[in-house]
Design an enzyme around this catalytic site. Structure first.
Site, PDB file in Angstrom:
ATOM      1  N   GLU A 147      89.725   5.235  11.493  1.00 34.73           N
ATOM      2  CA  GLU A 147      88.871   4.749  10.559  1.00 34.73           C
ATOM      3  C   GLU A 147      89.296   3.602   9.915  1.00 34.73           C
ATOM      4  O   GLU A 147      89.916   3.823   8.774  1.00 34.73           O
ATOM      5  CB  GLU A 147      88.342   6.108   9.828  1.00 34.73           C
ATOM      6  CG  GLU A 147      87.920   7.248  10.461  1.00 34.73           C
ATOM      7  CD  GLU A 147      86.653   7.079  11.317  1.00 34.73           C
ATOM      8  OE1 GLU A 147      85.985   5.931  11.236  1.00 34.73           O
ATOM      9  OE2 GLU A 147      86.553   7.605  12.421  1.00 34.73           O
ATOM     10  N   CYS A 181      85.558   1.726   1.944  1.00 30.39           N
ATOM     11  CA  CYS A 181      85.943   1.261   3.085  1.00 30.39           C
ATOM     12  C   CYS A 181      84.440   0.808   3.810  1.00 30.39           C
ATOM     13  O   CYS A 181      84.504  -0.229   4.388  1.00 30.39           O
ATOM     14  CB  CYS A 181      86.417   2.266   4.287  1.00 30.39           C
ATOM     15  SG  CYS A 181      85.613   3.766   4.445  1.00 30.39           S
TER      16      CYS A 181
END
Length: 400
Positions: A147, A181
């Site tokens: 990720e 993110c």
């Protein structure tokens, strides 16, 4: 905390259904027979968690790993040592060491951790470190879920209200001071909307965070290096002729804080447009047609998230059909990440694989295919020595 608890509740509610064997069709040439998939634990899952959401990004994958019946080993970030120690104590009280454990330490420990022969390794962090993790895992043929991040765009349609757009973008960008993110990394807006949107964004940021330096709701940059990098990027854009609107606050710099900052049309080659920003600095770029906006998105790496603000169904479909990102929130920001019914993950440089909910259960399981022929199996007649019956069956199967 709330998304973590929601993930636990979601898995407990649906786990029995996820675990059931799944029937699969059998071709007529193999009937009578049965075929099904049985999900089984992989074994031991490694989880390398980042510093920006250290609790959620350690425990959310743990929920999925445990739901699939695995054991797990967690390596929190060295930038959150107190949380890491707390997590180790809490996990130690709740689980036996051979079930779930926490490993603490610096980069050398993280490098050794990534080199362990896990049955699956999940890493959340930067693309650069993700490459190293993947290389270390490859030595053991350990499958990975990465990720990562990237430059997640916001496309604002010409029909969308400026105030509504500013409210959604400011929420997603300045929460945790942009150290998310999936935070909006840049905005594409119709040319005539760029300045009104920039002004509205700054006003919304000032409303949400009246002060910066002494505001406990507004986050500092994680390190001095990260703070200095963004300050230099802002100044470089200003020196190149970009207009900068900032919610400045005396004393913020000494606390590693950068006030919400809007940069209008920074140069394409600047750091702000070449690297993931990961801070409270937001470039706004003009576009004349939606085709041009889509082309700008597609000229870069595939992002972890994409946001499209419009009520125009045709425009929305054009964006969804002609771009590719890890996930999407329409007419909002960030919120797709917290949906346990949706997979969360990147694509290309923004990540490999996805988890959350059923997607996480399947990610950390082995889908074992099982076939059981009936008592009579006609294909067993097609065996040496090949005679008349075998030839007739072969012709039947190939349609001659």
């Amino acid at each position: 905390m709330v998304p973590t608890l929601n993930a636990i509740r979601h898995s407990r509610r649906h786990l029995a259904r996820w675990m059931r064997p799944q029937r699969r069709p059998v071709a007529w040439t193999f009937r009578p027979a049965r075929a099904w998939i049985r999900y089984q634990p992989l074994g031991c899952i490694g989880i390398i968690a980042p510093w920006n959401y250290p609790l959620y990004l350690a425990l959310a994958p743990l929920v999925d790993a445990l739901a699939a019946g695995n054991r797990a080993l967690i390596k929190p970030s060295e930038y959150t040592p107190r949380l890491a120690e707390l997590l180790a104590r809490v996990i130690g009280r709740a689980f036996a060491a051979e079930e779930v454990a926490v490993v603490t330490g610096g980069p050398d420990v993280a490098a050794a951790f990534a080199s362990l022969p896990f049955d699956h390794l999940l890493f959340t962090g930067s693309t650069a470190i993700g490459r190293r993790v993947m290389a270390a895992a490859a030595a053991n043929l350990t499958p990975v879920t990465l990720e990562l991040g990237g430059k997640s765009p916001v496309i604002v349609g010409p029909d969308y209200g400026v105030r509504s757009a500013a409210r959604s973008i400011a929420f997603g960008k300045f929460f945790n001071a942009g150290q998310t993110c999936v935070a909006p990394d840049y905005v594409l807006a119709p040319t005539h909307m760029v300045r009104p949107l920039a002004v509205a964004l700054l006003r919304e940021a000032q409303r949400a965070y009246p002060t910066v330096a002494d505001n406990p709701d507004y986050t500092a940059m994680i390190t001095e290096r990260h703070h200095a990098r963004l300050v230099a990027a802002i100044e470089a854009a200003r020196a190149a002729g970009a207009e900068v609107l900032a919610h400045e606050d005396a004393g913020a710099a000494g606390l590693r804080k950068i006030g919400p900052t809007i940069v209008l049309a920074p140069p394409a080659g600047s750091l702000l447009m070449q690297e993931e920003i990961f801070g409270p600095v937001l470039p706004i770029l003009p576009y004349d047609t939606i085709e041009a906006a889509i082309a700008t998105v597609n000229a870069g790496d595939r992002p972890l998230a994409l946001y499209c603000l419009t009520h125009d169904a045709a425009l929305r479909e054009a964006v969804l059909a002609r771009t590719l990102s890890g996930g999407v929130t329409l007419n909002g920001t960030l919120l797709h990440v917290t949906q346990d019914g949706l997979p969360f993950g990147g694509v290309g440089p923004s990540g490999i694989g996805a988890y959350h909910g059923r997607a996480g259960f399947e990610r950390f399981s082995h889908a074992r295919g099982i076939f059981q022929p009936g008592r009579f199996n006609g294909l067993e007649l097609v065996r040496p020595p090949y005679g008349f019956v075998a030839r007739r069956i072969a012709r039947l199967l190939i349609g001659r």
